[in-house]
Write an enzyme that holds these catalytic residues in place. Structure first.
Site, mmCIF file in Angstrom:
data_model
loop_
_atom_site.group_PDB
_atom_site.id
_atom_site.type_symbol
_atom_site.label_atom_id
_atom_site.label_comp_id
_atom_site.label_asym_id
_atom_site.label_seq_id
_atom_site.Cartn_x
_atom_site.Cartn_y
_atom_site.Cartn_z
ATOM 1 N N ASP A 20 -0.917 3.960 2.526
ATOM 2 C CA ASP A 20 0.354 3.327 2.161
ATOM 3 C C ASP A 20 0.539 2.111 3.055
ATOM 4 O O ASP A 20 0.381 2.206 4.271
ATOM 5 C CB ASP A 20 1.517 4.304 2.344
ATOM 6 C CG ASP A 20 1.473 5.448 1.346
ATOM 7 O OD1 ASP A 20 0.999 5.230 0.224
ATOM 8 O OD2 ASP A 20 1.931 6.545 1.693
ATOM 9 N N ASP A 69 1.475 3.937 -6.115
ATOM 10 C CA ASP A 69 2.785 4.587 -6.213
ATOM 11 C C ASP A 69 3.741 3.771 -7.072
ATOM 12 O O ASP A 69 4.534 4.333 -7.835
ATOM 13 C CB ASP A 69 3.385 4.791 -4.815
ATOM 14 C CG ASP A 69 2.561 5.710 -3.941
ATOM 15 O OD1 ASP A 69 1.813 6.536 -4.492
ATOM 16 O OD2 ASP A 69 2.669 5.596 -2.698
#
Length: 97
Positions: free
Chosen positions: A49, A67
């Site tokens: 991330d 995401d």
């Protein structure tokens, strides 16, 4: 799990009509996001991330492009469900003869 979900969505995509653009786009985004996260897990052992936003003392959850794709795809599925519900409510019903 990502492979199973992707295969299921590919099947749904295959069965859908070409005119169902919102639903087909949603499936494609979810498949891409799921496979992107799966590749990260396979290569790194975890999902990388890298979008991390702060505003003053507030911190938004960290996320990545996969995401974002999954979230937009899920939102499009919800939008399509509401759109189809409203369209079916306005269609005249045919009575049995």
């Amino acid at each position: 799990l990502a492979c199973v979900i992707s295969l299921m969505l590919i099947y749904f995509l295959y069965k859908n009509d070409v005119g169902q653009k919102i639903q087909n786009s949603a499936y494609a985004l979810i498949i891409g996001g799921a496979l992107g996260n799966m590749i990260d897990r396979t290569y790194h052992g975890f999902v990388v991330d890298f979008f991390d936003f702060y505003w003053d003392i507030y911190h938004y959850p960290v996320f990545n492009v996969a995401d974002v794709a999954i979230s937009i795809g899920a939102g499009l599925l919800v939008l399509d469900a509401f759109k189809n519900r409203n369209e079916s409510a306005h269609k005249p019903k045919q009575e049995d003869k």
